[in-house]
Design an enzyme around this catalytic site. Structure first.
Site, short mmCIF file in Angstrom:
data_model
loop_
_atom_site.label_atom_id
_atom_site.label_comp_id
_atom_site.label_asym_id
_atom_site.label_seq_id
_atom_site.Cartn_x
_atom_site.Cartn_y
_atom_site.Cartn_z
N GLY A 145 -11.30 -6.51 0.15
CA GLY A 145 -12.49 -6.44 1.00
C GLY A 145 -12.53 -7.45 2.14
N MET A 168 0.85 -1.20 0.00
CA MET A 168 0.00 0.00 0.00
C MET A 168 0.88 1.24 0.00
SD MET A 168 -3.15 -1.18 2.48
CE MET A 168 -2.17 -2.10 3.66
N MET A 169 0.77 1.98 -1.11
CA MET A 169 1.60 3.16 -1.32
C MET A 169 1.36 4.18 -0.20
SD MET A 169 3.10 3.70 -4.52
CE MET A 169 2.02 3.87 -5.93
N CYS A 216 -2.54 -1.73 -10.09
CA CYS A 216 -2.71 -0.37 -9.59
C CYS A 216 -3.25 0.52 -10.69
CB CYS A 216 -1.35 0.12 -9.11
SG CYS A 216 -1.45 1.68 -8.29
N ARG A 237 -6.52 -2.83 3.75
CA ARG A 237 -7.01 -1.78 4.63
C ARG A 237 -7.38 -2.27 6.02
NH1 ARG A 237 -10.89 0.17 -0.08
NH2 ARG A 237 -10.66 -2.08 -0.45
N GLN A 263 7.66 -4.92 -3.95
CA GLN A 263 6.78 -4.80 -5.12
C GLN A 263 7.35 -3.79 -6.10
OE1 GLN A 263 2.89 -2.83 -5.49
NE2 GLN A 263 2.10 -4.83 -6.15
C1 LIG Z 1 -3.47 3.57 0.42
C2 LIG Z 1 -3.39 2.39 -0.52
C3 LIG Z 1 -2.28 2.25 -1.34
C4 LIG Z 1 -2.17 1.16 -2.20
N1 LIG Z 1 -1.03 0.98 -2.94
C5 LIG Z 1 -0.84 -0.16 -3.65
C6 LIG Z 1 0.40 -0.47 -4.27
O1 LIG Z 1 1.38 0.28 -4.17
N2 LIG Z 1 0.49 -1.62 -4.99
C7 LIG Z 1 -0.56 -2.49 -5.10
O2 LIG Z 1 -0.44 -3.53 -5.74
N3 LIG Z 1 -1.74 -2.22 -4.52
C8 LIG Z 1 -1.90 -1.11 -3.78
N4 LIG Z 1 -3.08 -0.90 -3.10
C9 LIG Z 1 -4.14 -1.91 -3.19
C10 LIG Z 1 -4.03 -2.94 -2.06
O3 LIG Z 1 -2.81 -3.67 -2.17
C11 LIG Z 1 -5.21 -3.92 -2.11
O4 LIG Z 1 -5.18 -4.61 -3.33
C12 LIG Z 1 -6.56 -3.20 -1.97
O5 LIG Z 1 -6.54 -2.24 -0.94
C13 LIG Z 1 -7.70 -4.21 -1.71
O6 LIG Z 1 -7.47 -4.93 -0.52
P1 LIG Z 1 -8.22 -4.55 0.86
O7 LIG Z 1 -9.70 -4.46 0.55
O8 LIG Z 1 -7.87 -5.66 1.80
O9 LIG Z 1 -7.70 -3.22 1.28
C14 LIG Z 1 -3.21 0.18 -2.25
C15 LIG Z 1 -4.32 0.34 -1.41
C16 LIG Z 1 -4.42 1.42 -0.53
C17 LIG Z 1 -5.61 1.52 0.39
#
Ligand SMILES: Cc1cc2nc3c(=O)[nH]c(=O)nc-3n(C[C@H](O)[C@H](O)[C@H](O)COP(=O)(O)O)c2cc1C
Length: 328
Positions: A205, A10-11, A92, A226, A62
């Site tokens: 999710g 997560m960036m 992304c 998240r 990554q």
């Molecule tokens: C703040 C933020 C930054 C993210 N940055 C990246 C990233 O750099 N590379 C990536 O593959 N996914 C990124 N994602 C996506 C997450 O890795 C993940 O696929 C997405 O949040 C869904 O999963 P979750 O519902 O468990 O949060 C980011 C998500 C968030 C919330």
């Protein structure tokens, strides 16, 4: 196949301080860095972009990019830095990323993604994995995901993590693209059924360890994003729930001591307390005193000169006796 619980890349969130913190909560979950663009790895300030603490292992780097030679070079540099795995971002949707031809738009060029994976595999000994979506825009997720998966797995990818929703590249912000396109877990389960001998992980999710556990009945890995970030306390259950370790009461005072020591070292090197504590605000979510803890970390911890004692005073706001009385 060995089951894996991972914390998503997560960036701006999963930087080295966040990962150090998460590692205090779970010794075993696989941690991912933020995405780092291959060009930056090759030409940028490597120690700042790639440096991490030894305790973070296992930790995956990554990469973002779509040039096989550059990705191979960046993967090699990541391996030399000590990363345990290299992951390629094919999920992304941000504009900035689209303009550089990488991230989710690569779902439309599966042959190029396979070429990237082959080049990375040829340049490192550590596992090379891919994180993708089930499709983008008007793609039909049935052939789109199968084609991408077939290509990268044939090229030697050691795992495929699938964020179980499409990305809509036109009209939605990156944030909306994490919520609005509907989740389709069944699509990822079908991919696993087609690929019984390959590691297929699911993401998107998933809110709790109980939900993660249910997914592991269908796939090999679960990646939490998240939920792990906003409610990191759930990570204290990971080692017992997924890695067979004996369940024990989590030692929060020891955690705060470890984080205070880490913060002191960071501050000594010119860093700020807030760089670390900003990842900790949700730690006591739901406990008496959590609001005060969050407030102190969002205000006092960001004041100039704030030291580790601010973290300790925030911790003192948490009333554990109320929890113990509840449990009795
Ligand atoms: C703040 C933020 C930054 C993210 N940055 C990246 C990233 O750099 N590379 C990536 O593959 N996914 C990124 N994602 C996506 C997450 O890795 C993940 O696929 C997405 O949040 C869904 O999963 P979750 O519902 O468990 O949060 C980011 C998500 C968030 C919330």
């Amino acid at each position: 196949m060995k089951k894996t619980l991972a914390i998503a890349p997560m960036m701006d969130w999963t930087d080295r301080h966040c990962r150090f913190f998460h590692r205090q909560l779970t010794g075993r979950a696989l941690l991912y860095t933020e995405m780092v663009v291959a060009d930056a790895v090759i030409h940028g300030a490597r120690e700042r972009l790639l440096g991490f603490d030894d305790v973070e292992h296992p930790v995956a780097l990554q990469l973002g990019g779509s040039d096989p030679a550059k990705l191979a070079e960046a993967a090699r540099i990541g391996e030399a830095f000590g990363y345990d795995e290299i992951n390629l971002n094919v999920g992304c949707p941000s504009d900035r990323v689209q303009s550089g031809t990488f991230g989710a738009c690569l779902m439309k060029t599966p042959d190029l993604v396979a070429e990237c994976v082959a080049a990375m595999k040829a340049s490192v000994k550590i596992p090379v994995t891919v994180k993708c979506r089930i499709g983008v825009d008007d793609q039909d997720p049935e052939p789109a995901l199968d084609t991408l998966a077939d290509g990268v797995l044939a090229a030697g990818a050691d795992a495929l993590w699938v964020h179980a929703r499409k990305a809509w590249l036109e009209g939605l912000s990156p944030k909306e693209n994490r919520d609005i396109p509907p989740l389709d877990y069944a699509r990822v389960y079908r991919l696993k059924a087609r690929k019984p001998n390959e590691f297929i992980g699911i993401n998107g999710g998933i809110q709790s360890l109980a939900e993660a556990s249910a997914h592991l009945g269908h796939v090999d890995g679960v990646m939490l994003g998240r939920a792990a970030y906003h409610t990191p306390g759930i990570l204290t259950g990971v080692d017992a729930a997924f890695y067979g370790e004996v369940a024990a009461a989590f030692d929060y005072p020891a955690l705060i001591d470890a984080m205070a020591g880490y913060a002191a070292r960071h501050i000594e090197r010119g860093g700020r307390l807030g760089h670390i504590t900003r990842h900790m605000v949700g730690l006591f979510h739901g406990l008496p005193g959590a609001r005060r803890f969050r407030q102190i970390l969002s205000t006092d911890a960001n004041k100039p000169g704030a030291g580790p004692e601010v973290l300790k005073s925030a911790f003192a706001a948490i009333d554990f006796t109320a929890v113990e009385a509840d449990a009795a």
